[in-house]
Design an enzyme around this catalytic site. Structure first.
Site, PDB file in Angstrom:
ATOM      1  N   GLY A 135      35.350  74.468  62.444  1.00  0.00           N
ATOM      2  CA  GLY A 135      35.761  75.849  62.621  1.00  0.00           C
ATOM      3  C   GLY A 135      34.935  76.816  61.803  1.00  0.00           C
ATOM      4  O   GLY A 135      35.385  77.922  61.484  1.00  0.00           O
ATOM      5  N   SER A 220      31.498  69.255  63.205  1.00  0.00           N
ATOM      6  CA  SER A 220      30.996  70.599  62.942  1.00  0.00           C
ATOM      7  C   SER A 220      31.135  70.919  61.456  1.00  0.00           C
ATOM      8  O   SER A 220      30.609  70.192  60.616  1.00  0.00           O
ATOM      9  CB  SER A 220      31.731  71.611  63.824  1.00  0.00           C
ATOM     10  OG  SER A 220      31.117  72.870  63.790  1.00  0.00           O
TER      11      SER A 220
END
Length: 508
Positions: A135, A220
């Site tokens: 995120g 990520s």
């Protein structure tokens, strides 16, 4: 002294036996942790679930500490998520991923873990995978249907899945000059990760996990956080392996200093002034989290990790080259079309439209996984590398969304059924089982599990990079040379430059 030792160890044995009796008599749904008795549920065949268990507590912009003790805790629902900074682009990004994390309850009392463990009639003392969500360090929550570990544990033996919440954006790394102290970090989300690792190590045995077989995995920004952990804890004895999906330390800008501008933009917006003194900080601590969140989003302020030489090091590239990191086995990789979703979300949020050819021209590139893999190999670390290539209609909803950033997650967790776009295909289900089996093989034995599974140790110049979802073997693996995959990296900046020019033309 000898008599005291006998009594002491007898008490320990009785205490452990009592805990085992409690667990067994309740079907393993009542667990004695360091903080108190935790009650979970049996949610499917062979799977126990414990949600929202506090692993730490923390005041705003304070390091986490052990949670308060309790007599009992009902672990039957997710806790509040940590406060999200959901910009227009982030909202579209989340929606394209299925909407997870957008409409969740939020508060600053959010530091909790969720555990999916096999039932007592299955193998206990299992390997443990601890998930770190992505995120961009601006948003993220473990309360996302894609991250539910139920199917992962149901379909694989000798594995326990743990997820947790950590602080992001201004709450996780405020870049506040008043908080700059020697030997103290204000990367609070990274400190939350440390606290979660410690809590899991101290308590997971009671849930049937093996504290000596804990591996981190993330995607990520979560993957970058996993990589950062290896640099911050080069002599750690808890983590035995790391899985890094589409993220490494190379995605964290370690060359920047504190961003006081972002801090003061928000302080001014909420009425705390632009003077970075103690009264300003005290004012900021009194502002409601909702007001701070809204100010971050409305001003567009971005709060990034701070190179503090505690959790994030300004000389990370040098440390990588000299092997100054935690030398545990690595399974790392990327997706074939990483940029598809990122570019699409940006285009839709800025221009209101997205042209497939713009997305596609910017997408055929690899991230810096090659450098991380090579640095590990140079240090004598067992390393495996993959590239995910699969495209399925229930995940890739547009022709310009192919094997995009994060598209592999639902196959890793086996949560493809959470999609409302289309039913999963048989090929998708089979590939998910294969990927899960590989991740579990690594977790069970990070040094040798994948070798026994049939994956070769990575070498850039041999056919040892594993392609998942390749058309030549859609439900398993295809081997290729890393140098062929890496050839596209050299043109990444040029491609992104072209995309920027095209996007500018579209917005005129």
């Amino acid at each position: 002294m000898a008599v005291f030792s006998v009594i002491f160890f007898s008490v320990l044995i009785l205490h452990a036996s009592f805990a085992q009796i409690i667990s067994a008599s309740s079907g393993g749904l009542s667990i004695k942790t360091e903080q108190g008795l935790v009650s979970g549920t049996s949610i499917s065949r062979g799977v126990r679930q414990f949600l929202g268990v506090p692993f730490a507590s923390a005041e705003r912009w304070e390091a986490p500490s052990k949670p308060s003790r309790y007599s009992s805790f009902r672990a039957t629902a997710f806790s509040d998520s940590c406060v999200q900074a959901i910009s227009p682009a982030n909202a579209i990004f989340s929606q394209l991923l299925g909407g997870g994390g957008v409409n969740v309850s939020e508060s600053e009392d959010c530091l909790s873990v969720n555990i999916w463990a096999p039932s007592l009639d299955r193998k206990q003392k299992t390997a443990v995978l601890l998930w770190v969500y992505g995120g961009d360090f601006q948003l993220g929550t473990s309360n996302n249907p894609v991250y539910i570990g139920q199917n992962f544990v149901r379909d694989n033996d000798d594995i326990t899945i743990v997820t947790f919440n950590y602080r992001t954006n201004i709450f996780g790394q405020p870049n506040a000059p008043q908080l700059v102290k020697n030997g103290v970090s204000q990367n609070f989300g990274m400190l939350d990760l440390d606290a979660a690792v410690q809590w899991v190590h101290d308590n997971i045995a009671a849930f049937g996990g093996d504290p000596d077989r804990i591996s981190l995995f993330g995607q990520s920004a979560g993957s970058s956080a996993v990589d950062a952990y290896t640099f911050a804890h080069p002599h750690d004895t808890i983590i035995k392996g790391v899985i890094e999906e589409s993220g490494t330390m190379s995605l964290i800008n370690t060359g920047t200093s504190l961003n006081e501008t972002a801090w003061n933009v928000v302080t001014s917006s909420v009425g705390c002034g632009k003077t970075s003194d103690a009264s300003q900080l005290a004012c900021m601590k009194r502002v409601s989290f909702e007001s701070l969140k809204n100010a971050v989003v409305s001003t567009g302020a971005s709060f990034n990790l701070v190179p503090d030489n505690i959790t994030i090091f300004s000389d990370t590239p040098a440390r990588a080259l000299t092997g100054n990191f935690l030398k545990v086995p690595l399974l790392g990789g990327t997706n074939l079309n990483e940029a598809d979703l990122l570019v699409l979300a940006t285009e839709l949020s800025t221009t209101g439209m997205a042209l497939p050819f713009i997305t596609e021209v910017t997408s055929d590139l690899e991230t810096q996984a090659r450098n991380t893999a090579q640095n590990r190999l140079n240090a004598g670390v067992a390393t495996w590398r993959y590239q995910y290539q699969a495209v399925f209609p229930d995940i890739s909803s547009r022709p310009d969304l192919r094997a995009f950033h994060a598209s592999e997650i639902s196959l890793v967790f086996g949560t493809y059924n959470s999609s409302t776009l289309a039913p999963p295909t048989m090929t998708e289900i089979a590939l998910s089982r294969y990927i899960q089996a590989a991740w579990v093989a690594f977790a069970r034995n990070p040094s040798k599990g994948l070798l026994e599974f049939g994956w070769p140790i990575y070498n850039r110049n041999t056919s040892s990079l594993v392609q998942l979802g390749n058309a030549a073997n859609a439900t398993g693996m295809v081997l290729t040379e890393g140098r062929f995959v890496d050839a596209t990296c050299a043109s990444a900046q040029q491609l992104l430059g072209i995309a920027g020019q095209l996007s500018s033309l579209v917005s005129l």
